[in-house]
Write a protein that holds these residues in place. Structure first.
Motif, PDB file in Angstrom:
ATOM      1  N   THR A 102      17.294 -15.634  58.438  1.00  0.00           N
ATOM      2  CA  THR A 102      16.893 -16.709  57.540  1.00  0.00           C
ATOM      3  C   THR A 102      16.130 -17.760  58.327  1.00  0.00           C
ATOM      4  O   THR A 102      16.640 -18.278  59.331  1.00  0.00           O
ATOM      5  CB  THR A 102      18.114 -17.373  56.877  1.00  0.00           C
ATOM      6  N   LEU A 103      14.912 -18.042  57.892  1.00  0.00           N
ATOM      7  CA  LEU A 103      14.143 -19.110  58.506  1.00  0.00           C
ATOM      8  C   LEU A 103      14.422 -20.402  57.743  1.00  0.00           C
ATOM      9  O   LEU A 103      14.103 -20.498  56.559  1.00  0.00           O
ATOM     10  CB  LEU A 103      12.644 -18.793  58.468  1.00  0.00           C
ATOM     11  N   PRO A 104      15.043 -21.387  58.371  1.00  0.00           N
ATOM     12  CA  PRO A 104      15.333 -22.648  57.670  1.00  0.00           C
ATOM     13  C   PRO A 104      14.057 -23.224  57.075  1.00  0.00           C
ATOM     14  O   PRO A 104      13.019 -23.254  57.740  1.00  0.00           O
ATOM     15  CB  PRO A 104      15.892 -23.539  58.780  1.00  0.00           C
ATOM     16  N   PRO A 105      14.097 -23.688  55.818  1.00  0.00           N
ATOM     17  CA  PRO A 105      12.889 -24.184  55.156  1.00  0.00           C
ATOM     18  C   PRO A 105      12.330 -25.447  55.784  1.00  0.00           C
ATOM     19  O   PRO A 105      11.148 -25.740  55.627  1.00  0.00           O
ATOM     20  CB  PRO A 105      13.360 -24.450  53.718  1.00  0.00           C
ATOM     21  N   ALA A 106      13.156 -26.203  56.472  1.00  0.00           N
ATOM     22  CA  ALA A 106      12.695 -27.472  57.031  1.00  0.00           C
ATOM     23  C   ALA A 106      12.903 -27.484  58.546  1.00  0.00           C
ATOM     24  O   ALA A 106      13.607 -28.324  59.092  1.00  0.00           O
ATOM     25  CB  ALA A 106      13.426 -28.644  56.384  1.00  0.00           C
ATOM     26  N   LEU A 107      12.285 -26.527  59.225  1.00  0.00           N
ATOM     27  CA  LEU A 107      12.371 -26.482  60.682  1.00  0.00           C
ATOM     28  C   LEU A 107      11.227 -27.345  61.212  1.00  0.00           C
ATOM     29  O   LEU A 107      10.129 -26.872  61.506  1.00  0.00           O
ATOM     30  CB  LEU A 107      12.245 -25.041  61.176  1.00  0.00           C
ATOM     31  N   ALA A 108      11.468 -28.631  61.309  1.00  0.00           N
ATOM     32  CA  ALA A 108      10.422 -29.604  61.631  1.00  0.00           C
ATOM     33  C   ALA A 108       9.721 -29.268  62.934  1.00  0.00           C
ATOM     34  O   ALA A 108      10.349 -29.016  63.953  1.00  0.00           O
ATOM     35  CB  ALA A 108      11.027 -31.004  61.711  1.00  0.00           C
ATOM     36  N   GLY A 109       8.395 -29.251  62.870  1.00  0.00           N
ATOM     37  CA  GLY A 109       7.603 -29.022  64.065  1.00  0.00           C
ATOM     38  C   GLY A 109       7.409 -27.573  64.446  1.00  0.00           C
ATOM     39  O   GLY A 109       6.712 -27.271  65.411  1.00  0.00           O
ATOM     40  N   ALA A 110       8.016 -26.647  63.696  1.00  0.00           N
ATOM     41  CA  ALA A 110       7.905 -25.228  64.049  1.00  0.00           C
ATOM     42  C   ALA A 110       6.550 -24.684  63.625  1.00  0.00           C
ATOM     43  O   ALA A 110       6.025 -25.013  62.570  1.00  0.00           O
ATOM     44  CB  ALA A 110       9.015 -24.436  63.381  1.00  0.00           C
ATOM     45  N   ASP A 111       5.978 -23.853  64.478  1.00  0.00           N
ATOM     46  CA  ASP A 111       4.749 -23.147  64.148  1.00  0.00           C
ATOM     47  C   ASP A 111       4.762 -21.823  64.883  1.00  0.00           C
ATOM     48  O   ASP A 111       5.773 -21.440  65.471  1.00  0.00           O
ATOM     49  CB  ASP A 111       3.518 -23.986  64.512  1.00  0.00           C
ATOM     50  N   ALA A 112       3.632 -21.105  64.822  1.00  0.00           N
ATOM     51  CA  ALA A 112       3.595 -19.768  65.411  1.00  0.00           C
ATOM     52  C   ALA A 112       3.878 -19.779  66.908  1.00  0.00           C
ATOM     53  O   ALA A 112       4.314 -18.766  67.477  1.00  0.00           O
ATOM     54  CB  ALA A 112       2.234 -19.127  65.145  1.00  0.00           C
ATOM     55  N   ALA A 113       3.639 -20.913  67.567  1.00  0.00           N
ATOM     56  CA  ALA A 113       3.845 -20.994  69.010  1.00  0.00           C
ATOM     57  C   ALA A 113       5.265 -21.428  69.387  1.00  0.00           C
ATOM     58  O   ALA A 113       5.582 -21.563  70.566  1.00  0.00           O
ATOM     59  CB  ALA A 113       2.841 -21.966  69.624  1.00  0.00           C
ATOM     60  N   THR A 114       6.130 -21.638  68.408  1.00  0.00           N
ATOM     61  CA  THR A 114       7.494 -22.086  68.685  1.00  0.00           C
ATOM     62  C   THR A 114       8.235 -21.060  69.528  1.00  0.00           C
ATOM     63  O   THR A 114       8.273 -19.873  69.175  1.00  0.00           O
ATOM     64  CB  THR A 114       8.249 -22.316  67.358  1.00  0.00           C
ATOM     65  N   PRO A 115       8.841 -21.466  70.643  1.00  0.00           N
ATOM     66  CA  PRO A 115       9.602 -20.528  71.464  1.00  0.00           C
ATOM     67  C   PRO A 115      10.813 -19.978  70.709  1.00  0.00           C
ATOM     68  O   PRO A 115      11.483 -20.709  69.966  1.00  0.00           O
ATOM     69  CB  PRO A 115      10.044 -21.376  72.654  1.00  0.00           C
ATOM     70  N   LEU A 116      11.059 -18.693  70.883  1.00  0.00           N
ATOM     71  CA  LEU A 116      12.206 -18.037  70.259  1.00  0.00           C
ATOM     72  C   LEU A 116      12.984 -17.322  71.360  1.00  0.00           C
ATOM     73  O   LEU A 116      12.420 -16.528  72.107  1.00  0.00           O
ATOM     74  CB  LEU A 116      11.744 -17.037  69.210  1.00  0.00           C
ATOM     75  N   THR A 117      14.264 -17.607  71.463  1.00  0.00           N
ATOM     76  CA  THR A 117      15.096 -16.958  72.471  1.00  0.00           C
ATOM     77  C   THR A 117      16.140 -16.091  71.797  1.00  0.00           C
ATOM     78  O   THR A 117      16.501 -16.295  70.638  1.00  0.00           O
ATOM     79  CB  THR A 117      15.796 -17.989  73.380  1.00  0.00           C
ATOM     80  N   ILE A 118      16.621 -15.112  72.549  1.00  0.00           N
ATOM     81  CA  ILE A 118      17.600 -14.169  72.041  1.00  0.00           C
ATOM     82  C   ILE A 118      18.559 -13.810  73.169  1.00  0.00           C
ATOM     83  O   ILE A 118      18.192 -13.869  74.349  1.00  0.00           O
ATOM     84  CB  ILE A 118      16.903 -12.898  71.496  1.00  0.00           C
ATOM     85  N   ASN A 119      19.764 -13.425  72.817  1.00  0.00           N
ATOM     86  CA  ASN A 119      20.760 -13.073  73.830  1.00  0.00           C
ATOM     87  C   ASN A 119      20.883 -11.566  74.021  1.00  0.00           C
ATOM     88  O   ASN A 119      21.852 -11.089  74.612  1.00  0.00           O
ATOM     89  CB  ASN A 119      22.129 -13.648  73.458  1.00  0.00           C
ATOM     90  N   VAL A 120      19.908 -10.794  73.521  1.00  0.00           N
ATOM     91  CA  VAL A 120      19.912  -9.340  73.678  1.00  0.00           C
ATOM     92  C   VAL A 120      19.028  -8.975  74.865  1.00  0.00           C
ATOM     93  O   VAL A 120      17.918  -9.484  74.993  1.00  0.00           O
ATOM     94  CB  VAL A 120      19.399  -8.647  72.404  1.00  0.00           C
ATOM     95  N   PRO A 121      19.481  -8.092  75.748  1.00  0.00           N
ATOM     96  CA  PRO A 121      18.706  -7.753  76.952  1.00  0.00           C
ATOM     97  C   PRO A 121      17.343  -7.164  76.648  1.00  0.00           C
ATOM     98  O   PRO A 121      17.092  -6.661  75.542  1.00  0.00           O
ATOM     99  CB  PRO A 121      19.592  -6.724  77.667  1.00  0.00           C
ATOM    100  N   LYS A 122      16.487  -7.214  77.637  1.00  0.00           N
ATOM    101  CA  LYS A 122      15.134  -6.693  77.541  1.00  0.00           C
ATOM    102  C   LYS A 122      15.120  -5.249  77.047  1.00  0.00           C
ATOM    103  O   LYS A 122      15.856  -4.399  77.531  1.00  0.00           O
ATOM    104  CB  LYS A 122      14.457  -6.776  78.908  1.00  0.00           C
ATOM    105  N   GLY A 123      14.263  -4.985  76.073  1.00  0.00           N
ATOM    106  CA  GLY A 123      14.100  -3.639  75.553  1.00  0.00           C
ATOM    107  C   GLY A 123      15.162  -3.197  74.570  1.00  0.00           C
ATOM    108  O   GLY A 123      15.119  -2.064  74.085  1.00  0.00           O
TER     109      GLY A 123
END
Length: 252
Positions: A102-123
């Motif tokens: 779910t992408l929050p509807p009011a994620l202030a300042g978010a755009d295509a360049a927004t960094p996204l992190t995850i806790n799942v290992p590479k690959g």
């Protein structure tokens, strides 16, 4: 096709079935544990827009962006996605029990360049989209209404060759699933010109079909496979369900 008027089914409904037949698990950008996924938020935005475009025009189907982990140490419930808008605080993106994001509807300042992190290992992480059929809301409907999701998915596949290229060349019908059936052995009755046709459900544990996998199914669950019949679509007879199904899955 009419505009979408109803809301998506609950995450609990989606959780009962693994929609391998209609799920695209396109490779996600390379991920590292608690590190930024390259172009990850951009991918989420693009996929969300494509899902919205399809479900906006086809009211009998629903879709979502999902994420999966192939790391046995990090199950679906342990996946953590965090977006950090420029100049803003990190925001954890909610995942339901199917893995839909779910992408929050009011994620202030978010755009295509927004960094996204995850806790799942590479690959070990994959992003994709899934489309399912909305269950009927009434026990009495016509045959075309019962098969509306299958027919709309076929139309959407023809129109959206890119985002839906992973799906079968043609959806062949629907699979109804009752998690706690009442009555215990629900059936579907089709009032055909030659007389009533009674289609009986079977135990979900006994159901087998290539590219279809049922998961998290409680004891006593029942399923019924109904092939899409063009002649019945044209005649459009009345259909009566003994009980409303919890889930309707497209048949590949």
């Amino acid at each position: 096709m009419t505009p979408r008027t109803s809301q998506p089914a609950s995450s609990a409904a989606r959780a009962a079935i693994a929609l391998l037949a209609v799920t695209c698990l396109a490779p996600a950008a390379t991920a590292a544990a608690d590190r930024t996924i390259e172009d990850g938020y951009s991918q989420l935005l693009e996929m969300s827009e494509k899902v919205a475009a399809v479900t906006r025009d086809f009211d009998a189907i629903q879709g979502c962006v999902l994420i999966r982990s192939s790391d046995p140490a990090i199950g679906r419930e342990a996946i953590r996605l965090v977006a950090t808008p420029a100049g803003g605080a990190p925001v954890t993106l909610p995942l339901d029990d199917q893995g839909c994001v779910t992408l929050p509807p009011a994620l202030a300042g978010a755009d295509a360049a927004t960094p996204l992190t995850i806790n799942v290992p590479k690959g070990k992480a994959t992003l994709g989209v899934t489309f399912t059929v909305k269950p009927p809301t009434t026990r009495e409907l016509d045959y075309a209404g019962l098969q509306a999701g299958a027919m709309q998915l076929n139309a959407a596949i023809r129109r959206e060759a890119g985002v839906m290229r992973f799906m079968a060349p043609k959806i062949k019908g629907v699979l109804l699933l009752w998690k706690a059936p009442d009555p215990a052995e629900p059936a579907v009755h089709i009032q055909a010109a030659a007389g009533e046709r009674r289609l009986a459900s079977i135990p979900a544990s006994a159901y087998r079909r290539e590219n279809v996998t049922l998961t998290d199914i409680p004891p006593g669950a029942r399923v019924l496979e109904i092939e899409l019949d063009d002649k019945l679509v044209k005649a459009n007879p009345k259909v009566t369900l003994d009980a409303l199904p919890d889930i309707v899955m497209p048949l590949p």
